[in-house]
Design a protein around this motif. Structure first.
Motif, short mmCIF file in Angstrom:
data_model
loop_
_atom_site.label_atom_id
_atom_site.label_comp_id
_atom_site.label_asym_id
_atom_site.label_seq_id
_atom_site.Cartn_x
_atom_site.Cartn_y
_atom_site.Cartn_z
N PHE A 1 41.36 33.22 46.42
CA PHE A 1 39.93 33.73 46.23
C PHE A 1 39.96 35.20 46.07
CE2 PHE A 1 35.58 34.67 46.69
CZ PHE A 1 34.87 33.93 45.92
N ARG A 2 39.11 35.99 45.15
CA ARG A 2 39.20 37.47 45.13
C ARG A 2 37.50 37.89 45.47
NH1 ARG A 2 43.31 35.87 42.82
NH2 ARG A 2 45.01 37.12 42.20
N THR B 1 54.82 43.02 45.05
CA THR B 1 54.48 42.36 46.54
C THR B 1 54.10 40.90 46.01
OG1 THR B 1 52.19 43.06 45.97
CG2 THR B 1 53.53 44.50 47.51
N GLN B 2 54.40 39.96 47.04
CA GLN B 2 54.24 38.65 46.90
C GLN B 2 52.89 38.27 47.48
OE1 GLN B 2 57.60 36.19 46.90
NE2 GLN B 2 56.25 34.50 46.82
N HIS B 3 51.81 37.54 47.04
CA HIS B 3 50.85 37.32 47.32
C HIS B 3 50.85 35.59 48.01
CE1 HIS B 3 47.35 39.64 47.12
NE2 HIS B 3 47.26 39.56 45.91
N VAL B 4 50.56 35.59 49.52
CA VAL B 4 50.49 34.32 49.96
C VAL B 4 49.11 33.81 49.67
CG1 VAL B 4 50.64 33.18 52.14
CG2 VAL B 4 52.18 35.27 51.55
N ILE B 5 49.13 32.54 49.28
CA ILE B 5 48.04 31.71 48.95
C ILE B 5 47.50 31.11 50.38
CG2 ILE B 5 46.93 29.96 47.77
CD1 ILE B 5 48.63 30.67 45.34
N LYS B 6 46.57 31.46 51.03
CA LYS B 6 46.06 30.75 52.17
C LYS B 6 45.37 29.44 51.72
CE LYS B 6 45.56 35.43 54.15
NZ LYS B 6 44.57 36.35 54.34
N LEU C 1 38.10 27.01 55.19
CA LEU C 1 38.67 27.63 54.00
C LEU C 1 38.22 29.10 53.49
CD1 LEU C 1 40.81 27.55 51.28
CD2 LEU C 1 38.73 26.45 50.12
N ILE C 2 36.90 29.12 53.70
CA ILE C 2 36.52 30.53 53.35
C ILE C 2 36.74 31.63 54.35
CG2 ILE C 2 33.98 31.74 53.37
CD1 ILE C 2 32.81 29.31 52.04
N LYS D 1 36.16 40.35 44.27
CA LYS D 1 35.96 40.99 43.05
C LYS D 1 34.99 40.06 41.96
CE LYS D 1 37.39 43.63 39.09
NZ LYS D 1 35.83 43.83 38.70
N TRP D 2 35.49 38.48 42.40
CA TRP D 2 34.70 37.63 41.50
C TRP D 2 33.38 37.74 41.92
CZ3 TRP D 2 38.98 33.43 42.84
CH2 TRP D 2 39.92 33.64 42.03
N LEU D 3 32.91 37.75 43.18
CA LEU D 3 31.69 37.74 43.71
C LEU D 3 30.69 38.90 43.33
CD1 LEU D 3 32.28 36.70 47.45
CD2 LEU D 3 31.60 35.07 45.54
N GLN D 4 31.59 40.19 43.25
CA GLN D 4 30.95 41.48 42.95
C GLN D 4 30.75 41.31 41.30
OE1 GLN D 4 34.26 44.01 44.23
NE2 GLN D 4 33.59 44.18 46.11
N ASP D 5 31.62 40.90 40.61
CA ASP D 5 31.11 40.65 39.42
C ASP D 5 29.85 39.98 38.77
OD1 ASP D 5 33.45 42.48 38.84
OD2 ASP D 5 34.80 40.57 38.03
N ILE D 6 29.82 38.83 39.60
CA ILE D 6 28.76 37.86 39.37
C ILE D 6 27.39 38.97 39.42
CG2 ILE D 6 27.57 35.94 40.20
CD1 ILE D 6 30.03 34.67 40.84
N ILE D 7 27.50 39.37 40.85
CA ILE D 7 26.21 39.89 41.16
C ILE D 7 25.86 41.26 40.38
CG2 ILE D 7 25.31 41.43 43.23
CD1 ILE D 7 26.38 39.42 45.03
N GLU D 8 26.75 42.04 40.01
CA GLU D 8 26.56 43.19 39.14
C GLU D 8 26.02 42.78 37.57
OE1 GLU D 8 30.29 45.26 38.99
OE2 GLU D 8 30.42 45.75 40.82
N ASN D 9 26.60 41.54 37.23
CA ASN D 9 26.03 41.12 35.97
C ASN D 9 24.82 40.52 36.24
OD1 ASN D 9 28.63 41.67 34.77
ND2 ASN D 9 29.34 39.56 34.75
#
Length: 133
Positions: free
Chosen positions: A114-115, A1-6, A28-29, A117-125
């Motif tokens: 943007f993903r 699948t091709q990801h479209v960068i918004k 953007l957000i 998961k990046w936010l989730q990882d920071i908070i989990e750490n």
């Protein structure tokens, strides 16, 4: 699948204001694929005068409040820089970069989607670290 960068249409250097920059970061957000339970606040931090450009620094602070815990145990920040060149024509769009608080990797909105998961990882750490203390 091709990801479209918004991405969004960024304002020109001559039309830039600090508040317009904050509004555009919010715009953007809004294109990011993030669950509605995430809440954030975006604020202007400071202006940095360099030889060839001006840098405008912003921070978006993210959290996952719930009914049982309205104050999140940890938050994750995304830092933005809007760059206005002193060398290029002011009719060109501003340049925008961002990085996560836990990373030195600098990303450009038009090159990287943007993903959540990046936010989730920071908070989990952060929670794991706090529990160890």
């Amino acid at each position: 699948t091709q990801h479209v960068i918004k991405n969004i249409q960024w304002t020109t250097a001559k039309n830039f204001t600090v508040e317009r920059g904050r509004q555009q970061i919010e715009e953007l957000i809004s294109t990011w694929d993030i669950h509605e339970s995430w809440l954030h606040h975006t604020e202007f931090l400071d202006e940095e005068e360099l030889k060839d450009s001006k840098w405008y620094h912003y921070k978006a602070c993210w959290g996952l409040p719930t009914r049982r815990k309205p104050v999140p145990r940890a938050t994750a920040s995304v830092y933005f820089v809007i760059v206005i060149s002193k060398l290029k024509p002011d009719t060109l769009p501003v340049q925008v970069f961002y990085r996560l608080e836990s990373s030195r990797l600098i990303r450009r909105p038009e090159q990287c989607q943007f993903r959540e998961k990046w936010l989730q990882d920071i908070i989990e750490n952060k929670i794991v670290c706090a529990e160890r203390v």
